[in-house]
Design a protein around this motif. Structure first.
Motif, PDB file in Angstrom:
ATOM      1  N   GLN A 110      15.827  -4.347   0.709  1.00 47.38           N
ATOM      2  CA  GLN A 110      17.135  -4.700   1.270  1.00 47.38           C
ATOM      3  C   GLN A 110      17.632  -6.054   0.767  1.00 47.38           C
ATOM      4  OE1 GLN A 110      19.180  -2.853   3.252  1.00 47.38           O
ATOM      5  NE2 GLN A 110      20.653  -4.511   3.146  1.00 47.38           N
ATOM      6  N   THR A 111      16.734  -7.035   0.722  1.00 45.55           N
ATOM      7  CA  THR A 111      17.156  -8.390   0.376  1.00 45.55           C
ATOM      8  C   THR A 111      17.010  -8.728  -1.096  1.00 45.55           C
ATOM      9  OG1 THR A 111      14.971  -9.284   0.867  1.00 45.55           O
ATOM     10  CG2 THR A 111      16.588  -9.249   2.668  1.00 45.55           C
ATOM     11  N   GLY A 112      16.189  -7.979  -1.815  1.00 49.83           N
ATOM     12  CA  GLY A 112      15.953  -8.280  -3.211  1.00 49.83           C
ATOM     13  C   GLY A 112      14.931  -9.381  -3.424  1.00 49.83           C
ATOM     14  N   ASP A 113      14.301  -9.845  -2.351  1.00 46.46           N
ATOM     15  CA  ASP A 113      13.257 -10.867  -2.465  1.00 46.46           C
ATOM     16  C   ASP A 113      11.928 -10.215  -2.834  1.00 46.46           C
ATOM     17  OD1 ASP A 113      14.934 -12.929  -1.880  1.00 46.46           O
ATOM     18  OD2 ASP A 113      14.391 -13.046   0.235  1.00 46.46           O
ATOM     19  N   GLY A 114      10.940 -11.041  -3.095  1.00 45.72           N
ATOM     20  CA  GLY A 114       9.613 -10.545  -3.422  1.00 45.72           C
ATOM     21  C   GLY A 114       8.938  -9.919  -2.208  1.00 45.72           C
ATOM     22  N   TYR A 115       7.930  -9.104  -2.502  1.00 41.11           N
ATOM     23  CA  TYR A 115       7.255  -8.381  -1.426  1.00 41.11           C
ATOM     24  C   TYR A 115       6.532  -9.327  -0.481  1.00 41.11           C
ATOM     25  CZ  TYR A 115       4.216  -5.190   1.025  1.00 41.11           C
ATOM     26  OH  TYR A 115       3.570  -4.512   2.009  1.00 41.11           O
ATOM     27  N   TRP A 116       5.815 -10.305  -1.014  1.00 37.88           N
ATOM     28  CA  TRP A 116       5.007 -11.173  -0.146  1.00 37.88           C
ATOM     29  C   TRP A 116       5.871 -12.116   0.679  1.00 37.88           C
ATOM     30  CZ3 TRP A 116       0.768  -9.231   1.174  1.00 37.88           C
ATOM     31  CH2 TRP A 116       0.046  -8.450   0.288  1.00 37.88           C
ATOM     32  N   SER A 117       7.001 -12.542   0.155  1.00 36.29           N
ATOM     33  CA  SER A 117       7.894 -13.352   0.992  1.00 36.29           C
ATOM     34  C   SER A 117       8.501 -12.490   2.100  1.00 36.29           C
ATOM     35  CB  SER A 117       8.990 -14.001   0.151  1.00 36.29           C
ATOM     36  OG  SER A 117       9.871 -13.043  -0.374  1.00 36.29           O
ATOM     37  N   SER A 118       8.760 -11.224   1.809  1.00 35.45           N
ATOM     38  CA  SER A 118       9.247 -10.312   2.845  1.00 35.45           C
ATOM     39  C   SER A 118       8.158 -10.023   3.872  1.00 35.45           C
ATOM     40  CB  SER A 118       9.727  -9.007   2.219  1.00 35.45           C
ATOM     41  OG  SER A 118      10.819  -9.237   1.367  1.00 35.45           O
ATOM     42  N   PHE A 119       6.911  -9.932   3.415  1.00 33.93           N
ATOM     43  CA  PHE A 119       5.810  -9.704   4.349  1.00 33.93           C
ATOM     44  C   PHE A 119       5.651 -10.904   5.282  1.00 33.93           C
ATOM     45  CE2 PHE A 119       1.296  -9.523   5.563  1.00 33.93           C
ATOM     46  CZ  PHE A 119       1.283  -8.251   6.127  1.00 33.93           C
ATOM     47  N   LYS A 120       5.787 -12.110   4.730  1.00 36.17           N
ATOM     48  CA  LYS A 120       5.735 -13.307   5.579  1.00 36.17           C
ATOM     49  C   LYS A 120       6.888 -13.308   6.581  1.00 36.17           C
ATOM     50  CE  LYS A 120       3.628 -16.187   2.031  1.00 36.17           C
ATOM     51  NZ  LYS A 120       3.869 -17.295   1.102  1.00 36.17           N
ATOM     52  N   PHE A 121       8.051 -12.866   6.131  1.00 33.88           N
ATOM     53  CA  PHE A 121       9.208 -12.775   7.017  1.00 33.88           C
ATOM     54  C   PHE A 121       8.942 -11.788   8.156  1.00 33.88           C
ATOM     55  CE2 PHE A 121      13.199 -10.509   8.021  1.00 33.88           C
ATOM     56  CZ  PHE A 121      13.879 -11.547   8.633  1.00 33.88           C
ATOM     57  N   VAL A 122       8.376 -10.632   7.844  1.00 35.87           N
ATOM     58  CA  VAL A 122       8.068  -9.631   8.868  1.00 35.87           C
ATOM     59  C   VAL A 122       7.048 -10.178   9.851  1.00 35.87           C
ATOM     60  CG1 VAL A 122       6.947  -7.394   9.243  1.00 35.87           C
ATOM     61  CG2 VAL A 122       8.736  -7.619   7.522  1.00 35.87           C
ATOM     62  N   LEU A 123       6.031 -10.852   9.362  1.00 35.48           N
ATOM     63  CA  LEU A 123       5.023 -11.417  10.261  1.00 35.48           C
ATOM     64  C   LEU A 123       5.599 -12.527  11.129  1.00 35.48           C
ATOM     65  CD1 LEU A 123       1.706 -11.546   8.212  1.00 35.48           C
ATOM     66  CD2 LEU A 123       2.391  -9.948   9.994  1.00 35.48           C
ATOM     67  N   SER A 124       6.513 -13.299  10.585  1.00 35.89           N
ATOM     68  CA  SER A 124       7.069 -14.404  11.374  1.00 35.89           C
ATOM     69  C   SER A 124       8.162 -13.956  12.338  1.00 35.89           C
ATOM     70  CB  SER A 124       7.608 -15.492  10.452  1.00 35.89           C
ATOM     71  OG  SER A 124       8.712 -15.016   9.719  1.00 35.89           O
ATOM     72  N   THR A 125       8.710 -12.768  12.156  1.00 37.79           N
ATOM     73  CA  THR A 125       9.733 -12.278  13.077  1.00 37.79           C
ATOM     74  C   THR A 125       9.170 -11.194  13.982  1.00 37.79           C
ATOM     75  OG1 THR A 125      10.523 -10.734  11.392  1.00 37.79           O
ATOM     76  CG2 THR A 125      11.647 -12.860  11.556  1.00 37.79           C
ATOM     77  N   TYR A 126       8.853 -10.046  13.408  1.00 37.77           N
ATOM     78  CA  TYR A 126       8.317  -8.956  14.212  1.00 37.77           C
ATOM     79  C   TYR A 126       6.923  -9.295  14.737  1.00 37.77           C
ATOM     80  CZ  TYR A 126       6.083  -4.619  15.480  1.00 37.77           C
ATOM     81  OH  TYR A 126       5.382  -3.667  16.157  1.00 37.77           O
ATOM     82  N   GLY A 127       6.123  -9.979  13.938  1.00 32.47           N
ATOM     83  CA  GLY A 127       4.764 -10.331  14.373  1.00 32.47           C
ATOM     84  C   GLY A 127       4.770 -11.212  15.606  1.00 32.47           C
ATOM     85  N   VAL A 128       5.700 -12.152  15.674  1.00 31.79           N
ATOM     86  CA  VAL A 128       5.806 -13.023  16.851  1.00 31.79           C
ATOM     87  C   VAL A 128       6.280 -12.216  18.058  1.00 31.79           C
ATOM     88  CG1 VAL A 128       7.039 -15.005  17.802  1.00 31.79           C
ATOM     89  CG2 VAL A 128       6.133 -15.104  15.486  1.00 31.79           C
ATOM     90  N   GLY A 129       7.249 -11.346  17.860  1.00 29.89           N
ATOM     91  CA  GLY A 129       7.712 -10.494  18.947  1.00 29.89           C
ATOM     92  C   GLY A 129       6.612  -9.573  19.445  1.00 29.89           C
ATOM     93  N   TYR A 130       5.819  -9.039  18.536  1.00 23.45           N
ATOM     94  CA  TYR A 130       4.690  -8.171  18.902  1.00 23.45           C
ATOM     95  C   TYR A 130       3.632  -8.963  19.663  1.00 23.45           C
ATOM     96  CZ  TYR A 130       1.304  -4.386  18.359  1.00 23.45           C
ATOM     97  OH  TYR A 130       0.414  -3.377  18.591  1.00 23.45           O
ATOM     98  N   LEU A 131       3.415 -10.192  19.249  1.00 25.94           N
ATOM     99  CA  LEU A 131       2.459 -11.051  19.953  1.00 25.94           C
ATOM    100  C   LEU A 131       2.925 -11.320  21.383  1.00 25.94           C
ATOM    101  CD1 LEU A 131      -0.115 -12.822  19.766  1.00 25.94           C
ATOM    102  CD2 LEU A 131       1.401 -14.687  19.081  1.00 25.94           C
ATOM    103  N   PHE A 132       4.209 -11.604  21.564  1.00 26.78           N
ATOM    104  CA  PHE A 132       4.742 -11.782  22.922  1.00 26.78           C
ATOM    105  C   PHE A 132       4.580 -10.517  23.759  1.00 26.78           C
ATOM    106  CE2 PHE A 132       7.761 -15.315  21.426  1.00 26.78           C
ATOM    107  CZ  PHE A 132       6.888 -16.297  21.850  1.00 26.78           C
ATOM    108  N   TYR A 133       4.789  -9.373  23.143  1.00 24.39           N
ATOM    109  CA  TYR A 133       4.627  -8.097  23.838  1.00 24.39           C
ATOM    110  C   TYR A 133       3.170  -7.897  24.283  1.00 24.39           C
ATOM    111  CZ  TYR A 133       4.202  -3.023  24.286  1.00 24.39           C
ATOM    112  OH  TYR A 133       3.915  -1.759  24.728  1.00 24.39           O
TER     113      TYR A 133
END
Length: 146
Positions: A110-133
């Motif tokens: 979607q963003t055209g960024d690299g895979y690992w930067s997107s993986f860090k983004f997913v962990l820092s957004t969804y991962g934090v939300g999942y941790l709160f859950y």
């Protein structure tokens, strides 16, 4: 169906809010994050289908064993471990990790960024939300058992 819509809405909200605070991922609109979350949920739907198939073919005990062995819960004895400790242990399963990797791939496309930067983004957004859950579930379990 309602649970799926709530889950997709919360995951897309995590991605969208994280995109607002991340300079590299600001290209993600809410509609894009909804699309990513909806497509990523196919991994968790496949897990549900696998558990249901195991229940139909081999019985409910096999479905429980399949679910148990796909997470880190097989490393601990559930008879001697407190129930509230089993929540974070069982939350990390192979399908949840696959969900993170698949979501990262969709964010990268979607963003055209690299895979690992997107993986860090997913962990820092969804991962934090999942941790709160997970912490909320642990709190709820501790509150209800005492």
């Amino acid at each position: 169906m309602a649970i799926l819509l709530i889950r997709v809405s919360l995951v897309s909200l995590c991605l969208f809010v994280g995109g607002l605070f991340n300079e590299r991922q600001q290209k993600i609109r809410y509609a894009d994050s909804w699309n990513i979350a909806l497509k990523s949920d196919i991994v968790l739907i496949l897990f549900s289908v696998a558990v249901c198939t195991a229940a139909v073919v081999a019985g409910p005990d096999a479905a429980t064993e399949f679910s148990h062995h796909s997470s880190f819960a097989f490393l601990v004895d559930s008879n001697i471990t407190d129930q509230w400790l089993l929540v974070p242990i069982a939350a990390l399963n192979i399908f949840e990790v696959g969900y993170w990797f698949f979501m990262a791939k969709l964010v990268a496309v979607q963003t055209g960024d690299g895979y690992w930067s997107s993986f860090k983004f997913v962990l820092s957004t969804y991962g934090v939300g999942y941790l709160f859950y997970i912490v909320f579930l642990m709190f709820l379990l501790l509150y209800l058992t005492n």
